[in-house]
Design an enzyme around this catalytic site. Structure first.
Site, mmCIF file in Angstrom:
data_model
loop_
_atom_site.group_PDB
_atom_site.id
_atom_site.type_symbol
_atom_site.label_atom_id
_atom_site.label_comp_id
_atom_site.label_asym_id
_atom_site.label_seq_id
_atom_site.Cartn_x
_atom_site.Cartn_y
_atom_site.Cartn_z
ATOM 1 N N HIS A 192 -55.011 101.707 12.464
ATOM 2 C CA HIS A 192 -53.828 102.210 11.777
ATOM 3 C C HIS A 192 -52.577 101.912 12.558
ATOM 4 O O HIS A 192 -51.509 101.698 11.991
ATOM 5 C CB HIS A 192 -53.949 103.722 11.573
ATOM 6 C CG HIS A 192 -54.694 104.062 10.330
ATOM 7 N ND1 HIS A 192 -54.138 103.911 9.085
ATOM 8 C CD2 HIS A 192 -55.944 104.513 10.129
ATOM 9 C CE1 HIS A 192 -55.021 104.272 8.184
ATOM 10 N NE2 HIS A 192 -56.137 104.631 8.786
ATOM 11 N N ARG A 336 -56.379 93.994 -8.487
ATOM 12 C CA ARG A 336 -57.782 93.605 -8.316
ATOM 13 C C ARG A 336 -58.635 94.865 -8.303
ATOM 14 O O ARG A 336 -58.304 95.833 -7.605
ATOM 15 C CB ARG A 336 -57.939 92.851 -6.991
ATOM 16 C CG ARG A 336 -59.379 92.563 -6.658
ATOM 17 C CD ARG A 336 -59.499 91.672 -5.454
ATOM 18 N NE ARG A 336 -59.310 92.396 -4.204
ATOM 19 C CZ ARG A 336 -59.306 91.810 -3.024
ATOM 20 N NH1 ARG A 336 -59.425 90.495 -2.921
ATOM 21 N NH2 ARG A 336 -59.150 92.501 -1.924
ATOM 22 N N GLU A 435 -63.596 82.926 -5.310
ATOM 23 C CA GLU A 435 -63.786 83.038 -3.856
ATOM 24 C C GLU A 435 -65.227 82.750 -3.445
ATOM 25 O O GLU A 435 -65.609 82.977 -2.313
ATOM 26 C CB GLU A 435 -63.290 84.385 -3.311
ATOM 27 C CG GLU A 435 -63.750 85.591 -4.055
ATOM 28 C CD GLU A 435 -63.067 86.884 -3.604
ATOM 29 O OE1 GLU A 435 -62.357 86.896 -2.604
ATOM 30 O OE2 GLU A 435 -63.281 87.899 -4.291
ATOM 31 N N ASN A 458 -59.618 83.147 1.595
ATOM 32 C CA ASN A 458 -60.229 83.742 2.794
ATOM 33 C C ASN A 458 -61.750 83.774 2.635
ATOM 34 O O ASN A 458 -62.492 83.351 3.512
ATOM 35 C CB ASN A 458 -59.714 85.168 3.023
ATOM 36 C CG ASN A 458 -58.207 85.252 2.973
ATOM 37 O OD1 ASN A 458 -57.533 84.263 3.217
ATOM 38 N ND2 ASN A 458 -57.672 86.408 2.644
ATOM 39 N N ASP A 459 -62.194 84.277 1.489
ATOM 40 C CA ASP A 459 -63.631 84.313 1.258
ATOM 41 C C ASP A 459 -64.178 82.944 0.855
ATOM 42 O O ASP A 459 -65.283 82.580 1.253
ATOM 43 C CB ASP A 459 -63.980 85.366 0.194
ATOM 44 C CG ASP A 459 -64.086 86.743 0.809
ATOM 45 O OD1 ASP A 459 -64.711 86.863 1.879
ATOM 46 O OD2 ASP A 459 -63.520 87.694 0.246
ATOM 47 N N CYS A 506 -54.257 83.495 -3.951
ATOM 48 C CA CYS A 506 -53.751 84.708 -3.297
ATOM 49 C C CYS A 506 -54.335 84.893 -1.899
ATOM 50 O O CYS A 506 -54.020 85.861 -1.220
ATOM 51 C CB CYS A 506 -54.023 85.939 -4.154
ATOM 52 S SG CYS A 506 -55.781 86.263 -4.388
HETATM 53 C C1 PEP Z 1 -59.563 86.264 -0.243
HETATM 54 O O1 PEP Z 1 -60.771 86.382 -0.062
HETATM 55 O O2 PEP Z 1 -58.919 85.215 -0.051
HETATM 56 C C2 PEP Z 1 -58.777 87.431 -0.718
HETATM 57 C C3 PEP Z 1 -57.520 87.316 -1.101
HETATM 58 O O3 PEP Z 1 -59.386 88.646 -0.703
HETATM 59 P P1 PEP Z 1 -59.611 89.510 0.635
HETATM 60 O O4 PEP Z 1 -58.882 88.842 1.763
HETATM 61 O O5 PEP Z 1 -59.087 90.871 0.323
HETATM 62 O O6 PEP Z 1 -61.088 89.449 0.768
HETATM 63 MG MG MG Z 2 -61.800 88.114 -0.762
#
Ligand code: PEP
Ligand code: MG
Length: 547
Positions: A192, A336, A435, A458-459, A506
């Site tokens: 945090h 989401r 993703e 990211n995923d 995103c």
């Molecule tokens: C991603 O996976 O790119 C994403 C935007 O979701 P998160 O980072 O919350 O898993």
């Molecule tokens: Mg993700």
């Protein structure tokens, strides 16, 4: 280079540069002695009085945090208030007073060690971080019992605050006008404290290591570079000059970027792209508006659940979604649905421990196996939909049938609301995150049943390259520009457009300016980034020529 100049490396939490003098933050840890008492009832009374005083202090800190860092971040102090009243914690303290006939300070100190230990031995990083919270409230209780001031008042002066770690209450108590930056030996980007630092706009570096503190004394000159995570003790004049220049460049860039507010995201040859922002909670809206984002491309709704100690009910969720939609005044807001599991664990979900949580029961898989949780969220979303321009997006999709089930759950929520006479908008778009490689490969079929895609790079990166995104040791193996990832995005973009859907990105890659041109050439319609990246991205787009 001066003899005494030394450079240390940590993790930058908020990107800005500070040059100033160090203030080593020494916590006035109360020296707790074990004292035998005859009157146990009197000790219990002292404990109750101290709890009341601590609660009053915490409510003051909560009000301050509410103004400075917003509701979501201030909630930690509400949690502290609850922790002080927690039955297990209190029974433990009272049990020690009762069975050992000892003073309340000692009983609280023992409880603090026990509970902090318990939290830090848990696997879940979120629960581990609660260890600092138990110590924080226990120190406060002990200070109230012994009538001493807590350390939070001591960090003043126009200085760079350096500490082993800072508890959330200590971070928020720092006087923003006097603190130039802060540096901590420990801490994780999950804590945090790190989240609060970002929101307080204080340049900050965490995890610099213990060696840093042992080399430090009050008043020594420091350079803190929150962009790179570098901290320099006793910099020579040439180094100071360089960093002051970097600071001026940052300031200049900020001023220049401000001039882009209100301007279009349009390339030199007339191609326009939507630039949206990502948020984790209602209090992110301020930054979205301040940076002139065209909408919200990703509201990570799971933070509503992460910040709560129990399932947020329909009303709570409805209020949060309504607020975001109203604040965005008709601009697109993509929320989401719950993306819990993997790195985001919540105790009250009672999920089984898994060998490979990133490949486990997470996100939409939980929603489809626990329909009551999904139903509550969907009802709240549709109820809120009349207050703005809502898009609903499902995470971690791998198949057509999952999407069909999600859409059926939406229809169910809508027909329930209709039967109850509750209004909802009939122009809510539904979309999915791309993703997983599976979703990208079958994106032609998926595009036929949804309105939009949003690529979660990211995923998508972790699943395509088979690299756990939580594992720092894999850093050298993670090529975010890997051809396989770019090809999957390109395929999804082509399929989206051929089958009547639009596509955005995103994940973090959306803010990678070296890829903006590639993405636009692929036909990406929208890029959603964290708020401070909106204007730099606009600048990039306006300088591109695609023909
Ligand atoms: C991603 O996976 O790119 C994403 C935007 O979701 P998160 O980072 O919350 O898993
Ligand atoms: Mg993700």
């Amino acid at each position: 280079m001066a003899d005494t100049m030394r450079s240390f490396q940590g993790k930058g939490v908020y990107g800005a540069v500070a040059v100033g003098t160090a203030h080593v933050f020494r916590r006035q840890e109360a020296q707790v002695r074990r004292i035998r008492v005859d009157d146990k009832a009197a000790e219990l009374e002292r404990l109750e009085a101290a709890k009341a005083k601590a609660a009053e202090q915490l409510s003051g800190i909560y009000e301050k945090a509410l103004k400075e860092v917003g509701e979501t971040n201030a909630q930690i102090f509400e949690i502290h208030m609850m922790m002080i009243e927690d039955d297990d914690y209190n029974d433990f303290i009272k049990g020690i007073i009762d069975t050992q006939s000892v003073n309340a300070e000692y009983a609280v100190a023992v409880a603090s060690d026990n509970f902090a230990e318990m939290f830090s031995s848990m696997d879940d990083p979120y629960m581990q971080a609660r260890s600092a919270d138990v110590r924080d409230i226990s120190n406060r209780l002990i200070a109230c019992l012994s009538d001493t001031e807590q350390a939070e008042q001591s960090a003043d002066g126009c200085m760079i605050v350096c500490a082993d770690d800072l508890a959330p209450s200590e971070t928020v108590s720092l006087d923003k006008d006097k603190v130039l930056a802060f540096v901590t030996a420990f801490g994780s980007s999950n804590s945090h404290t790190a989240i609060l630092a970002r929101n307080m706009n204080i340049p900050a570096v965490i995890g610099i290591g213990e060696g840093f503190l042992s080399e430090l004394h009050d008043g020594v000159r420091l350079v803190v570079d929150g962009h790179t995570g570098t901290v320099i003790i006793d910099p020579d004049e040439e180094t100071v000059k360089q960093y002051l220049e970097k600071q001026r460049e940052d300031a200049h860039k900020k001023v220049l970027l401000q001039q882009l507010k209100g301007k279009e995201n349009i390339t030199k040859d007339g191609r326009s792209v939507k630039i949206f922002a990502n948020i984790g909670g209602v209090d992110g809206i301020g930054a979205v508006l301040a940076n002139d984002a065209g909408g919200i491309g990703l509201f990570r709704s799971e933070f509503l659940y992460l910040e709560s100690t129990d399932f947020p009910d329909e009303e709570q969720q409805f209020r949060a979604y309504k607020k975001v939609l109203e604040s965005m005044a008709g601009k697109k807001v993509i929320i989401r649905t719950l993306d819990i599991g993997a790195d985001k664990q919540i105790d009250y979900f009672g999920l089984d421990k898994e060998e490979n949580p990133a490949l486990g029961l997470r996100a939409v898989r939980i929603c489809l196996t626990r329909p009551e949780i999904f139903r509550t969220q969907l009802r709240a979303l549709y109820r809120a939909s009349v207050y703005g321009n809502l898009g609903i997006m499902f995470p971690m999709i791998t198949s057509v049938s999952e999407v069909e089930k999600c859409l059926a759950a939406c229809e169910q929520a809508k027909s329930e609301l209709a039967a109850e006479g509750v209004p909802f908008s009939d122009s809510v778009e539904t979309g999915i995150m791309i993703e997983t490689p599976a979703a990208a490969v079958i994106s032609d079929r998926l595009a036929e049943i949804v309105d939009f895609f949003s690529v979660g790079t990211n995923d998508l990166t972790q699943y395509t390259l088979a690299c756990d995104r939580q594992n720092a040791k894999l850093e050298p193996f993670i090529d975010t520009h890997h051809e396989a990832i770019l090809r999957l995005i390109e395929l999804a973009a082509k399929n989206a457009h051929e089958h009547g859907a639009w596509i955005g990105i995103c994940g973090e890659l959306a803010a990678d300016l070296s890829l903006t041109e590639t993405f636009l050439r692929m036909g990406i319609d929208e890029l959603s980034v964290s708020a401070p990246f909106v204007l730099p991205l606009r600048e990039k787009v306006r300088n591109l020529y695609l023909k």
